[in-house]
Design a protein around this motif. Structure first.
Motif, PDB file in Angstrom:
ATOM      1  N   MET A 146      -3.637   9.213   0.838  1.00 40.62           N
ATOM      2  CA  MET A 146      -3.358   8.050   1.707  1.00 40.62           C
ATOM      3  C   MET A 146      -4.230   6.983   1.340  1.00 40.62           C
ATOM      4  O   MET A 146      -3.673   5.725   1.504  1.00 40.62           O
ATOM      5  CB  MET A 146      -3.948   8.658   3.278  1.00 40.62           C
ATOM      6  CG  MET A 146      -3.183   9.811   3.778  1.00 40.62           C
ATOM      7  SD  MET A 146      -1.622   9.632   3.941  1.00 40.62           S
ATOM      8  CE  MET A 146      -0.936  11.116   3.145  1.00 40.62           C
ATOM      9  N   ALA A 149      -2.485   4.731  -1.022  1.00 43.24           N
ATOM     10  CA  ALA A 149      -1.279   4.009  -0.578  1.00 43.24           C
ATOM     11  C   ALA A 149      -2.058   2.813   0.043  1.00 43.24           C
ATOM     12  O   ALA A 149      -1.492   1.620   0.037  1.00 43.24           O
ATOM     13  CB  ALA A 149      -0.254   4.627   0.421  1.00 43.24           C
ATOM     14  N   ILE A 150      -3.180   3.015   0.801  1.00 46.92           N
ATOM     15  CA  ILE A 150      -3.883   1.890   1.417  1.00 46.92           C
ATOM     16  C   ILE A 150      -4.404   0.860   0.453  1.00 46.92           C
ATOM     17  O   ILE A 150      -4.282  -0.251   0.767  1.00 46.92           O
ATOM     18  CB  ILE A 150      -4.829   2.306   2.403  1.00 46.92           C
ATOM     19  CG1 ILE A 150      -4.248   3.409   3.507  1.00 46.92           C
ATOM     20  CG2 ILE A 150      -5.624   1.408   3.144  1.00 46.92           C
ATOM     21  CD1 ILE A 150      -5.335   4.018   4.195  1.00 46.92           C
ATOM     22  N   ALA A 153      -1.736  -1.366  -0.529  1.00 40.85           N
ATOM     23  CA  ALA A 153      -1.540  -2.559   0.521  1.00 40.85           C
ATOM     24  C   ALA A 153      -2.741  -3.774   0.449  1.00 40.85           C
ATOM     25  O   ALA A 153      -2.379  -4.804   0.759  1.00 40.85           O
ATOM     26  CB  ALA A 153      -1.515  -1.753   1.966  1.00 40.85           C
ATOM     27  N   ILE A 154      -3.791  -3.069   0.339  1.00 36.85           N
ATOM     28  CA  ILE A 154      -4.879  -4.187   0.319  1.00 36.85           C
ATOM     29  C   ILE A 154      -4.622  -5.243  -0.807  1.00 36.85           C
ATOM     30  O   ILE A 154      -4.619  -6.228  -0.660  1.00 36.85           O
ATOM     31  CB  ILE A 154      -6.403  -3.338   0.386  1.00 36.85           C
ATOM     32  CG1 ILE A 154      -6.461  -2.702   1.668  1.00 36.85           C
ATOM     33  CG2 ILE A 154      -7.532  -4.382   0.088  1.00 36.85           C
ATOM     34  CD1 ILE A 154      -7.762  -1.809   1.713  1.00 36.85           C
ATOM     35  N   GLY A 156      -2.142  -5.827  -2.375  1.00 38.10           N
ATOM     36  CA  GLY A 156      -0.990  -6.561  -2.161  1.00 38.10           C
ATOM     37  C   GLY A 156      -1.184  -7.786  -1.296  1.00 38.10           C
ATOM     38  O   GLY A 156      -0.334  -8.828  -1.303  1.00 38.10           O
ATOM     39  N   TYR A 157      -1.915  -7.647  -0.275  1.00 35.94           N
ATOM     40  CA  TYR A 157      -2.300  -8.516   0.750  1.00 35.94           C
ATOM     41  C   TYR A 157      -3.275  -9.635  -0.018  1.00 35.94           C
ATOM     42  O   TYR A 157      -2.926 -10.707   0.119  1.00 35.94           O
ATOM     43  CB  TYR A 157      -2.968  -7.869   1.914  1.00 35.94           C
ATOM     44  CG  TYR A 157      -3.405  -8.864   2.720  1.00 35.94           C
ATOM     45  CD1 TYR A 157      -2.429  -9.465   3.726  1.00 35.94           C
ATOM     46  CD2 TYR A 157      -4.891  -9.075   2.956  1.00 35.94           C
ATOM     47  CE1 TYR A 157      -3.106 -10.487   4.572  1.00 35.94           C
ATOM     48  CE2 TYR A 157      -5.256 -10.142   3.908  1.00 35.94           C
ATOM     49  CZ  TYR A 157      -4.419 -10.825   4.540  1.00 35.94           C
ATOM     50  OH  TYR A 157      -4.668 -11.660   5.649  1.00 35.94           O
ATOM     51  N   GLN A 160      -2.330 -13.065  -3.381  1.00 37.23           N
ATOM     52  CA  GLN A 160      -1.568 -13.820  -2.912  1.00 37.23           C
ATOM     53  C   GLN A 160      -2.120 -15.316  -3.068  1.00 37.23           C
ATOM     54  O   GLN A 160      -3.418 -15.347  -2.924  1.00 37.23           O
ATOM     55  CB  GLN A 160      -1.056 -13.709  -1.409  1.00 37.23           C
ATOM     56  CG  GLN A 160       0.057 -12.370  -1.678  1.00 37.23           C
ATOM     57  CD  GLN A 160       0.577 -12.237  -0.217  1.00 37.23           C
ATOM     58  OE1 GLN A 160       0.095 -13.147   0.932  1.00 37.23           O
ATOM     59  NE2 GLN A 160       1.065 -11.127   0.212  1.00 37.23           N
TER      60      GLN A 160
END
Lengths: 371, 429
Positions: A146, A149-150, A153-154, A156-157, A160
């Motif tokens: 898990m 996957a987190i 996400a972090i 990806g966030y 940017q």
């Protein structure tokens, strides 16, 4: 008991060799079944794999894989399945790249700082799984998956524009701010391409792993917990503390996994930073049986297979065959180790039995003589 | 002789009745109460925050569709672990299911695809059984190896089979298959429309119930119905037949089972192969119902989430179904671009954590209470300071929910006693 047992060593080598032979046989069958000629494929792979630029490529790849294998092996030695090396090294490399890009210190300061950042981030991320395991009883297998996957996400966030991302001049790629020249790691000036200097760190890590596990009290405790938690507890080892500590160490080593690429190759973290190396590390740790030299051989083999099959693409084969070869090797090797282990146990038992019988026979002989 | 006979039952007796450590079994009314309570909480959240999508029929219907593959993977885990084999290879078996399902599905009919997916998963299960049961390899290691092998195998054959000839002409590529035909979906006529009209009024609780039931009766794939039937069948086979009792005895105490004449190896083989078949069916559902095509990496760790759902469900089908529903709901949020919904659910999380903190403090476990309170406060600040949750975090919701739920519930669970242990024939002699 003799300390060095030739036959035992042979048995140890037999398993991986057997697995690799079986893997190539299965691969040959798969290739033949799909209408491709298998043996010329292997020929191409070997010819290409031993060329000097291939050797450099393999060494560089193996550096990364070796560190991943070590990170996984630390957990494996105490029966802790850190499936989360993948998320740990990506998150660690990302934050290390961000820190490195934000500073311009002299290399002697900045490079250790980047590496330290990576190790701390990796250790923290793995530590979450360790703490959840000892305080809440959550299986580390599920929690680390898990956390992978987190981590995605972090990253990806944060990756940017306006956050930690940085758009390159062409305006096509978002990455972290590139590292300054001063924090590029040294290279060995080999031809045609250089060997990454990080290989030295990998070797040092391997020696440290060997020393810690086989020559220190901590390593002994760790292996004891791996073999029997209750026995370790009874002899005064704090198992919970060991779980968290080894998770932290495993995560810290995982933090190093991204460093060869970051400091010797890409100098930034972007969307095309290599992914999935954590899982490669699991395969390599299994192959190398958590032994520092075994892991090194496994890492080199993986590098070789990837290089060799890459060439196949140009010869009318599909390079994806590498996944089949690697998968079959891993499955065969774990089975082969188990078969060899059982055979070794049996051999030991019969040996002890024979010795006892001989002793008993001697005793009865003596009794007869004295009678 | 009599002494041993009388001394045996007492230590066994408390275990059978659950004991102090195990949790009391949920009766049907209690389950209904929990469901109603959850629904009430959700409708309160919807009414307070105005995030209408939280209980809409669309959301629930998507949640059901996402819950099925997770539930099937979990069911696969249940079969294997009840027989004492930990199956982390579910992910790989699911991947085989997506691949073979789509492969047979686009060429023939989707139902043959389903069959092929099941068989693909069963082959993966067979491999796992050979490694763990016959050769005694560590279950987790064997599972990881199967996952690696499944990825390698499908990547190679996808390029070979989907990127050539007719397949390529119909839209196949190295990473995806051509589309397969639909599997029929059914809607209960009349009821669905009526519920939809109620839902549109946004009445407190009534509309929410209508939305949930509406989602459950609209556009339900026949494969979903099959999955529900499999849950019921699994429960009856494992808990109401002598076959199931023997199978579970292999997971609790294989040596005792062996002494009673149960062929432990055979039961473990059967269980793990069925387990693979279930995971394969879950995979086939993903490729044939959810997306109609095979897509590289489309399982996205659902095999592992299924395993987590099974752990959450305390190795029982009912609990597993609830876990799968929960994770399916979280999974569906990302499909429906649910930044707003997740943001609304943060409020629910705050309430749950606050209640937990109060309970822990009342029970005088101050550290845990304080930790819960601090997290609750942090989430509350996050909720108040923002309007929506970034899409990246929405996509992480199922994984965060899994972690949270497991860390809140893991200690009260009891897994089969010999789960994950090596067993060799005759080792008890």
């Amino acid at each position: 008991m003799k300390k060095f047992d030739k036959e035992r060593l042979l048995l140890g080598i037999a398993a991986p060799v057997l697995a690799i032979v079986v893997a190539f046989l299965v691969t040959a069958l798969v290739l033949a079944a799909t209408g491709k000629e298998p043996f010329s494929a292997f020929g191409i792979m070997f010819d290409y794999g031993v060329k000097s630029d291939s050797q450099v490529y393999i060494l560089n790849k193996a550096t990364t894989y070796y560190l991943a294998g070590l990170a996984v092996a630390v957990g494996f030695r105490m029966n802790l399945f850190n499936i989360g090396v993948d998320g740990q090294y990506r998150l660690a490399a990302f934050f290390a790249a961000a820190v490195g890009g934000a500073l311009t210190l002299p290399g002697a300061l900045q490079i250790p700082l980047i590496i330290l950042t990576a190790m701390i981030v990796g250790a923290m991320w793995a530590g979450i799984a360790g703490v959840l395991k000892v305080t809440r009883g959550v299986s580390e297998v599920v929690s680390t998956i898990m956390l992978n996957a987190i981590a995605t996400a972090i990253i990806g966030y944060l990756l940017q524009q306006g956050r930690l991302g940085h758009l390159d001049e062409a305006g096509t790629k978002i990455s972290t701010t590139p590292l300054p020249e001063s924090s590029h790691f040294f290279e060995f000036p080999t031809t045609p391409t250089p060997v990454w200097g990080f290989i030295v760190v990998a070797v040092v890590a391997g020696i440290a792993y060997w020393f810690t596990l086989s020559r220190t009290r901590f390593g002994f405790d760790l292996r004891t917990v791996g073999q029997s938690g209750s026995a370790a507890e009874a002899s005064g080892v704090n198992v919970k503390k060991m779980v968290v500590t080894s998770m932290l160490i495993s995560g810290a080593v995982a933090g190093l996994v991204g460093m060869p690429t970051l400091l010797n190759d890409s100098y930034e973290y972007s969307g095309d930073f290599p992914i999935g190396i954590g899982f490669t590390g699991i395969a390599i740790a299994l192959l190398g049986r958590n032994h520092p030299i075994g892991i090194a051989l496994g890492a080199l083999l993986w590098g070789f297979l990837e290089r060799g099959t890459g060439k196949l693409e140009f010869e009318g084969y599909d390079k994806e065959i590498v996944g089949v070869i690697q998968g079959v090797i891993v499955l065969c090797v774990v089975i082969a180790y188990e078969v060899v282990r059982r055979y070794g146990l049996k051999r030991q038992q019969s040996k002890v039995g024979a010795e006892l019988a001989a002793q008993a026979a001697r005793n009865s002989d003596q009794q007869e003589v004295s009678a | 002789m009599t002494a041993t006979a009388t001394s045996t039952p007492p230590p066994a007796a408390p275990k059978v009745s659950g004991g102090k450590g195990g949790r009391t079994r949920l009766s049907f009314p209690v389950v209904l109460l929990i469901v109603a309570g959850a629904l009430l909480a959700l409708s309160a959240v919807r009414a307070i925050t105005g995030a209408q999508d939280v209980t809409s029929a669309g959301q629930i219907s998507a949640a059901l569709a996402m819950a099925v593959p997770i539930g099937l993977a979990g069911l696969g885990g249940l079969w294997a672990e009840r027989a004492g084999v930990v199956n982390i290879g579910l992910e790989g078996m699911m991947i085989l299911g997506t691949f073979f399902g789509a492969w047979a599905g686009w060429q023939t009919s989707p139902w043959l695809g389903v069959l092929a997916g099941i068989i693909g998963g069963m082959l993966g299960g067979l491999l796992h059984a050979v490694a763990t049961v016959t050769f005694g390899v560590d279950h987790i290691i064997s599972g990881i190896a199967i996952n690696i092998l499944a990825v390698g195998f499908t990547t190679y054959f996808a390029k070979l089979w989907f990127n050539t000839g007719e397949a390529a002409a119909k839209g196949g590529s190295p990473k995806q298959s051509p589309p397969a035909d639909d599997i029929t979906s059914v809607t209960i006529p009349g009821l669905s429309d009526w519920l939809h009209s109620i839902e549109k009024h946004h009445w407190f609780f009534v509309s929410d119930v209508a939305g949930v039931i509406g989602g459950l009766v609209t556009n339900v794939s026949l494969l979903t119905i099959l999955a529900v039937i499999l849950f019921v069948v699994t429960f009856f086979v494992l808990w109401k037949t002598s076959f199931g009792l023997r199978l579970r005895s292999c997971g609790e105490n294989p040596i005792a089972a062996e002494s009673l004449g149960v062929n432990v190896y055979r039961y473990k083989y059967i269980a793990v192969i069925i387990s693979g078949g279930m995971a394969g069916l879950g995979g086939a559902f993903l490729s044939l119902v959810t997306s109609h095509i095979y897509n590289e990496g489309q399982t996205g760790g659902r095999g592992y989430i299924g395993l987590a759902a099974m752990i959450f469900g305390n190795w029982r089908p009912g609990g597993l179904a609830m876990g799968a529903g929960l994770f399916g709901f979280a999974d569906a949020l990302q499909l429906r671009n649910g930044g707003e919904s997740v943001h609304a659910l943060l409020l629910l999380l705050v309430v749950v954590l606050a209640v937990l903190a109060a309970w822990k403090l009342y029970r005088k476990s101050f550290v845990q209470g304080a930790v819960s309170a601090v997290i609750a406060a942090a989430v509350l600040v996050w909720y108040l300071a923002t309007d929506t949750v970034p899409t990246e975090f929405v996509s992480a919701t199922p994984y965060i929910v899994t972690l949270l739920v497991l860390s809140l519930s893991a200690q009260r669970l009891r897994m089969p006693k010999a789960d994950g242990m090596r067993y060799r024939k005759g080792q008890g002699k």
